[in-house]
Design a protein around this motif. Structure first.
Motif, short mmCIF file in Angstrom:
data_model
loop_
_atom_site.label_atom_id
_atom_site.label_comp_id
_atom_site.label_asym_id
_atom_site.label_seq_id
_atom_site.Cartn_x
_atom_site.Cartn_y
_atom_site.Cartn_z
N ASN A 286 23.58 -25.20 -36.23
CA ASN A 286 22.95 -25.99 -37.29
C ASN A 286 22.69 -27.40 -36.78
OD1 ASN A 286 25.39 -27.68 -37.89
ND2 ASN A 286 26.22 -25.70 -38.47
N ILE A 287 21.91 -28.15 -37.54
CA ILE A 287 21.48 -29.47 -37.06
C ILE A 287 22.64 -30.45 -36.95
CG2 ILE A 287 19.12 -29.17 -37.87
CD1 ILE A 287 19.76 -31.00 -40.21
N ASP A 288 23.61 -30.35 -37.84
CA ASP A 288 24.74 -31.28 -37.80
C ASP A 288 25.51 -31.14 -36.49
OD1 ASP A 288 26.59 -33.23 -39.15
OD2 ASP A 288 27.99 -31.58 -38.86
N ALA A 289 25.76 -29.90 -36.08
CA ALA A 289 26.51 -29.67 -34.84
C ALA A 289 25.76 -30.25 -33.64
CB ALA A 289 26.75 -28.17 -34.65
N SER A 290 24.46 -30.05 -33.60
CA SER A 290 23.67 -30.59 -32.48
C SER A 290 23.64 -32.12 -32.51
CB SER A 290 22.25 -30.04 -32.51
OG SER A 290 22.25 -28.67 -32.18
N MET A 291 23.54 -32.70 -33.69
CA MET A 291 23.54 -34.15 -33.79
C MET A 291 24.88 -34.74 -33.37
SD MET A 291 21.34 -34.46 -37.32
CE MET A 291 21.57 -36.22 -37.53
N GLN A 292 25.96 -34.03 -33.64
CA GLN A 292 27.28 -34.48 -33.18
C GLN A 292 27.35 -34.43 -31.65
OE1 GLN A 292 29.61 -35.86 -34.82
NE2 GLN A 292 29.44 -35.25 -36.96
N ALA A 293 26.76 -33.40 -31.06
CA ALA A 293 26.74 -33.30 -29.60
C ALA A 293 25.92 -34.45 -28.99
CB ALA A 293 26.18 -31.95 -29.17
N ILE A 294 24.78 -34.73 -29.59
CA ILE A 294 23.94 -35.84 -29.12
C ILE A 294 24.71 -37.15 -29.23
CG2 ILE A 294 21.86 -37.17 -29.62
CD1 ILE A 294 20.65 -34.41 -30.60
N ARG A 295 25.42 -37.32 -30.32
CA ARG A 295 26.22 -38.53 -30.53
C ARG A 295 27.29 -38.66 -29.44
NH1 ARG A 295 30.24 -39.30 -35.68
NH2 ARG A 295 31.08 -41.34 -35.14
N GLY A 312 15.28 -21.44 -41.71
CA GLY A 312 14.50 -22.14 -42.71
C GLY A 312 14.80 -23.61 -42.85
N VAL A 313 15.58 -24.16 -41.92
CA VAL A 313 16.00 -25.56 -42.00
C VAL A 313 15.01 -26.45 -41.25
CG1 VAL A 313 17.78 -27.19 -41.25
CG2 VAL A 313 18.43 -25.01 -42.28
N ASP A 314 14.74 -27.61 -41.80
CA ASP A 314 13.92 -28.62 -41.13
C ASP A 314 14.76 -29.27 -40.02
OD1 ASP A 314 12.25 -30.67 -40.35
OD2 ASP A 314 12.43 -31.81 -42.21
N LEU A 315 14.31 -29.15 -38.78
CA LEU A 315 15.07 -29.67 -37.64
C LEU A 315 14.77 -31.12 -37.32
CD1 LEU A 315 14.75 -26.62 -35.17
CD2 LEU A 315 16.60 -27.12 -36.76
N SER A 316 13.96 -31.78 -38.13
CA SER A 316 13.53 -33.16 -37.84
C SER A 316 14.68 -34.12 -37.56
CB SER A 316 12.68 -33.70 -38.99
OG SER A 316 11.51 -32.96 -39.13
N PRO A 317 15.83 -34.05 -38.29
CA PRO A 317 16.91 -35.00 -38.00
C PRO A 317 17.41 -34.96 -36.55
CG PRO A 317 17.27 -33.97 -40.13
CD PRO A 317 16.12 -33.24 -39.49
N VAL A 318 17.35 -33.79 -35.93
CA VAL A 318 17.77 -33.70 -34.53
C VAL A 318 16.82 -34.52 -33.65
CG1 VAL A 318 18.13 -32.15 -32.57
CG2 VAL A 318 18.82 -31.44 -34.87
N PHE A 319 15.54 -34.43 -33.93
CA PHE A 319 14.55 -35.17 -33.16
C PHE A 319 14.64 -36.67 -33.44
CE2 PHE A 319 13.31 -30.85 -33.14
CZ PHE A 319 12.68 -30.65 -31.94
#
Length: 405
Positions: A286-295, A312-319
């Protein structure tokens, strides 16, 4: 009148061992029975008027024909709550549930705690004479729960996930907040501060603690971050586990929590034969897990593999998270949503490459990766479009890294 189970997976199979159930599943083509004498029937055979209660496997979507027909639907949590569930801690949220649940069990095992729920041990297999159940609790299970309540509810941050199942983000959030409506004055909840003004929160009888960051959570419970060995994102998990321990026992055992071993497939760091850092974060579905990795690696140049089934999730926050990094990252798009990722990368003005397949992405990174930075598999998507599981995706990733020249 029959008791009914929907689905024949881990949760319902464990309940079925008591016998006397009618079990309905789409995979059953004819009527038969199992070793405990339960009837196994095709879904089309379900008659609501002949069923006194129905317990679904948590993954059954609200749109399934069995759910729509059911009149006495409850969750496995309700079923065991009615039978006398021990004192319980429920742990939910979008990312970190499993790690936090396991950390809590690690801290409280010697005090009679048993772990289960979504973490893999069905409630039917947990000892009802235990002093404490620590339950990783999914939004699917909460959706079907009507009566059961936790004594302590630990809710990690919520970001978009399972939107195709819940319908939209509001439905997903409502499921995560639902336990607050069933808790009484003796119950304690820890929830994100962003929900402070929600009606369900304001009307809850539980004692509620709010947090907005790791430091905020530490300050609320008098915890010291510098005594914890884990970095982001596992720092949040450790703080939650210590907060639960402090609520129950009045103490925080830093030494013991620091002996906890993080499972494979979550920010699992590897070195290839040239000493370059590769990170297997395949469980970031999910996007939260990827954003934590980026952080976690925000000060490094990141070569990131994204893609799969985005649910069906908008992935924009990761970008958005990638676009503000000091060192320009590069995205390697894989999976069924490759073109969607490419378009998001193009619109965010982030360097990208459409690879479609995991092995092709690894080959491309091998060419681009001089050794400075980190190569990160953190897909922000589920794996079932191309793999049997997220674990298989991680295994293939590790095998390819080991074979690099």
């Amino acid at each position: 009148m029959m008791k009914s189970l929907f689905g024949y997976a881990n949760t319902t199979k464990a309940i079925a061992r008591s016998g006397g159930w009618a079990i309905y599943d789409d995979k059953f083509e004819r009527i038969s029975s199992d070793e405990w004498g339960n009837l196994l029937l095709p879904s089309s055979h379900f008659k609501a008027e002949k069923s006194q209660l129905e317990i679904p496997s948590p993954g059954f979507a609200p749109s399934h024909e069995l759910i729509l027909k059911a009149r006495n639907l409850i969750s496995e949590y309700d079923y065991f709550f009615d039978m006398g569930m021990p004192k319980s801690v429920w742990i939910s949220g979008t990312n970190g549930k499993t790690t936090t649940t396991k950390m809590c069990e690690h801290l409280l095992r010697l005090h009679g705690a048993f772990m289960g729920g979504n973490v893999g041990i069905a409630l039917a297999d947990l000892p009802r004479a235990a002093r404490l159940w620590i339950l990783e609790t999914s939004s699917f299970t909460i959706h079907y729960t009507k009566r059961a309540r936790p004594d302590i509810y630990a809710l990690l941050p919520i970001t978009p996930d399972h939107l195709s199942w819940h319908g939209d983000m509001k439905g997903y959030e409502n499921a995560k907040l639902k336990p607050l409506s069933m808790m009484n004055e003796q119950c304690i909840a820890i929830i994100p501060a962003c929900f402070k003004e929600r009606e369900i929160v304001r009307n809850s009888k539980a004692k509620i603690y709010f947090y907005s960051s790791e430091q905020d959570l530490a300050d609320t419970f008098g915890l010291e971050c510098d005594k914890i060995a884990f970095r982001v994102p596992f720092l949040m998990d450790a703080l939650f586990a210590l907060a639960v321990q402090k609520i129950l026992l009045g103490q925080a055992d830093y030494e013991r929590v620091n002996t906890f071993v993080i499972e494979n497939n979550k920010l699992e760091e590897l070195r290839d034969n040239r000493g370059r850092l590769w990170v297997n974060d395949t469980k970031a579905t999910n996007i939260d897990a990827s954003m934590q990795a980026i952080r976690r690696y925000e000060n490094e140049k990141i070569f990131i593999i994204l893609g799969g089934d985005d649910k069906g999730v908008d992935l924009s926050p990761v970008f958005d998270a990638l676009s503000v990094l000091k060192q320009e990252p590069k995205i390697y798009a894989i999976g069924s949503n490759t073109e969607k990722i490419v378009n998001l990368a193009r619109n965010s003005r982030i360097s990208y490459l459409a690879c479609y397949e995991l092995k092709e992405a690894i080959k491309a990174i091998d060419t681009d990766f001089s050794g400075s930075g980190v190569a990160l598999l953190s897909p922000a998507c589920a794996s079932l479009d191309q793999f049997k599981s997220y674990a298989q995706r991680g295994d293939i990733f590790k095998e390819e890294i080991a074979n690099l020249k």
